[in-house]
Enzyme design. Structure first.
Site, PDB file in Angstrom:
ATOM      1  N   GLU A  77      -3.852   5.887   8.412  1.00 43.46           N
ATOM      2  CA  GLU A  77      -2.823   5.369   7.504  1.00 43.46           C
ATOM      3  C   GLU A  77      -3.249   5.572   6.043  1.00 43.46           C
ATOM      4  O   GLU A  77      -2.467   6.032   5.211  1.00 43.46           O
ATOM      5  CB  GLU A  77      -2.643   3.877   7.802  1.00 43.46           C
ATOM      6  CG  GLU A  77      -1.375   3.273   7.301  1.00 43.46           C
ATOM      7  CD  GLU A  77      -1.260   1.826   7.758  1.00 43.46           C
ATOM      8  OE1 GLU A  77      -2.091   1.372   8.576  1.00 43.46           O
ATOM      9  OE2 GLU A  77      -0.336   1.139   7.290  1.00 43.46           O
TER      10      GLU A  77
HETATM   11  N1  GDP Z   1       6.797   3.860  -1.974  1.00 42.02           N
HETATM   12  C1  GDP Z   1       7.187   3.553  -0.731  1.00 42.02           C
HETATM   13  N2  GDP Z   1       6.980   2.301  -0.272  1.00 42.02           N
HETATM   14  C2  GDP Z   1       7.375   2.009   0.975  1.00 42.02           C
HETATM   15  C3  GDP Z   1       7.985   2.973   1.804  1.00 42.02           C
HETATM   16  N3  GDP Z   1       8.238   2.391   2.976  1.00 42.02           N
HETATM   17  C4  GDP Z   1       7.826   1.102   2.883  1.00 42.02           C
HETATM   18  N4  GDP Z   1       7.304   0.839   1.683  1.00 42.02           N
HETATM   19  C5  GDP Z   1       6.774  -0.442   1.185  1.00 42.02           C
HETATM   20  O1  GDP Z   1       5.850  -0.996   2.122  1.00 42.02           O
HETATM   21  C6  GDP Z   1       5.838  -2.420   1.976  1.00 42.02           C
HETATM   22  C7  GDP Z   1       6.030  -3.061   3.326  1.00 42.02           C
HETATM   23  O2  GDP Z   1       4.939  -2.777   4.164  1.00 42.02           O
HETATM   24  P1  GDP Z   1       5.137  -2.463   5.705  1.00 42.02           P
HETATM   25  O3  GDP Z   1       5.003  -0.979   5.879  1.00 42.02           O
HETATM   26  O4  GDP Z   1       6.379  -3.065   6.243  1.00 42.02           O
HETATM   27  O5  GDP Z   1       3.913  -3.237   6.367  1.00 42.02           O
HETATM   28  P2  GDP Z   1       2.583  -2.664   7.053  1.00 42.02           P
HETATM   29  O6  GDP Z   1       2.926  -2.365   8.475  1.00 42.02           O
HETATM   30  O7  GDP Z   1       1.578  -3.785   6.914  1.00 42.02           O
HETATM   31  O8  GDP Z   1       2.171  -1.435   6.287  1.00 42.02           O
HETATM   32  C8  GDP Z   1       6.978  -2.756   1.025  1.00 42.02           C
HETATM   33  O9  GDP Z   1       6.428  -2.957  -0.263  1.00 42.02           O
HETATM   34  C9  GDP Z   1       7.828  -1.505   1.047  1.00 42.02           C
HETATM   35  O10 GDP Z   1       8.544  -1.354  -0.157  1.00 42.02           O
HETATM   36  C10 GDP Z   1       8.178   4.305   1.274  1.00 42.02           C
HETATM   37  O11 GDP Z   1       8.683   5.204   1.914  1.00 42.02           O
HETATM   38  N5  GDP Z   1       7.764   4.531   0.009  1.00 42.02           N
HETATM   39 CA    CA Z   2       3.215   0.448   5.474  1.00 41.47          CA
END
Ligand code: GDP
Ligand code: CA
Length: 406
Positions: free
Chosen positions: A150
């Site tokens: 990741e």
């Molecule tokens: N810049 C960007 N941020 C993203 C994207 N997809 C998700 N995020 C951000 O990732 C955060 C949420 O994390 P998430 O992926 O759901 O949780 P994780 O599984 O702990 O990584 C939020 O701040 C979203 O805005 C993307 O394509 N581009």
């Molecule tokens: Ca994420």
């Protein structure tokens, strides 16, 4: 590509316009099953010459909330959300390329935190959706991604988009990703010392674009922004007794509310009688991060790209422009945390967690990773109009493994 303008061109977005669908154009579909939402990224690539890296010509991006883990007990319903997003790709990719366009879903921290059985049920429903689609479904097309990948793939994305992975004189930049349930730090160490002082499982060699990169990377599960809220409230990994109330000095005094996370209901509120504000809040949050993270010396002086919740909270509080992003120092988060925490009534309309979130980000950067007050953070959501997400790096890696690019 000729400069003729055909009558039909204005009816099509450039990426699906027939005149642009040339032999050297190809597509890749990558799903990000994050803890707070599921997203589809449909990339269009152009290989301009066989010896150069492919160029990213465009991206179609869409997302749904909540994430797959919220459907832990209804896997079919979870897979439905993936199907809805995949239908967009049917429209975006020209039909004659469907069979050559790979589709992959990688889940992150949300599914890592579920039981093996529930996670597998969700993933196998998703796999069925893929197999019923007209796209190329590679082996292992649906799964939980390794935390180390990741971080590495996000690093590849940012450094590819900023042009640091091609040509001479590569000056790569480190990346910081703050998700809902986990957080990642990744950089290319410049000093032998750093590698010597680093635990073995924090260093991963990675081959991409005919180069091998020996990267420092780690994913901290449970240190994402939303998981950190629970940890601060003392509710993470607790057997929650019915009606139990979790209180914090980081929340507005009079607040009492409920919150659902990972399928559990939590009641939380402010310190009605006791203290509130930045100082007591910082001490609370410190317990969550202090001594829990590895601190590489080398990063203290370098600047980093930061995205996801670092970006969102900075934009929410006008530290950066919501569309364009901006450049900050670590101390700017601290200044804003003080401003919000010591004036909580003024920020009532925003999220009740704003003080806690900003304080956590401050503590994570300073006490967790060991950054200095003046460490520079470049906050970006997009580079050249492409989302800064591990998904682009993952798509390159996929195309490479399928022999579609070198
Ligand atoms: N810049 C960007 N941020 C993203 C994207 N997809 C998700 N995020 C951000 O990732 C955060 C949420 O994390 P998430 O992926 O759901 O949780 P994780 O599984 O702990 O990584 C939020 O701040 C979203 O805005 C993307 O394509 N581009
Ligand atoms: Ca994420």
């Amino acid at each position: 590509h000729s400069n003729r303008v055909m009558w039909f061109q204005e009816f099509f977005p450039p990426n699906v316009c027939p005149i642009n669908a040339k032999a050297n154009t190809f597509y890749g579909i990558m799903f990000d099953a994050g803890s707070t939402g599921t997203r589809i990224h449909i990339y269009t690539f152009v290989q301009k010459s066989p010896e150069k890296l492919p160029e990213v010509e465009g991206e179609i991006f869409e997302s749904v909330k909540p994430g797959l883990s919220a459907y832990a007990d209804q896997p079919e319903k979870g897979a439905e959300t993936v199907k809805t997003l995949l239908d967009m790709a049917i429209d975006a990719v020209p039909p004659h390329l469907w069979k050559k366009t790979p589709v992959v879903l990688k889940a992150t921290a949300g599914l890592r935190l579920l039981s093996e059985e529930k996670a597998q049920a969700l993933l196998s429903e998703v796999k069925e959706v893929f197999e019923e689609s007209p796209f190329l479904v590679p082996e292992d097309s649906v799964g939980i991604m390794d935390g180390s990948h990741e971080g590495i793939l996000a690093w590849i994305t940012v450094n590819f988009l900023t042009g640091q992975l091609s040509g001479q004189n590569q000056q790569t930049v480190g990346t910081l990703d703050l998700g809902g349930a986990s957080t990642q730090i990744t950089f290319l160490p410049r000093f032998e010392e750093t590698l010597k002082e680093t635990p073995g499982d924090f260093v991963t060699s990675f081959e991409m674009f005919n180069s091998t990169y020996k990267l420092y990377t780690h994913s901290y599960l449970g240190f994402g922004l939303k998981a950190a809220r629970l940890a601060t409230l003392g509710a993470l990994n607790m057997e929650v007794v019915d009606g139990q109330m979790f209180r914090s000095s980081c929340l507005p005094k009079q607040l009492e509310a409920e919150w659902h996370f990972g399928g559990v209901k939590y009641r939380y509120g402010g310190n009605k009688e006791g203290e509130t504000g930045f100082k007591p809040c910082y001490l609370e949050v410190l317990k969550v991060v202090k001594g829990k993270l590895h601190q590489p010396d080398e990063i203290r002086g370098s600047s980093f790209y930061a995205f996801s919740y670092y970006y969102d909270r900075a934009a929410d509080t006008n530290l950066i422009d919501y569309e364009r992003g901006g450049v900050l120092e670590v101390r700017d988060f601290e200044r804003k945390a003080k401003e919000v925490c010591d004036n909580m009534e003024r920020y009532n309309s925003a999220s009740p967690f704003l003080c806690m979130d900003l304080t956590y980000i401050t503590a994570l950067l300073k006490e967790g990773f060991g950054f200095r007050d003046n460490t520079v953070l470049k906050l970006t959501k997009k580079v050249n109009n492409i989302e800064t997400s591990w998904t682009l790096g993952a798509t390159f890696y996929l195309l490479q493994s399928l022999g579609m690019t070198y």
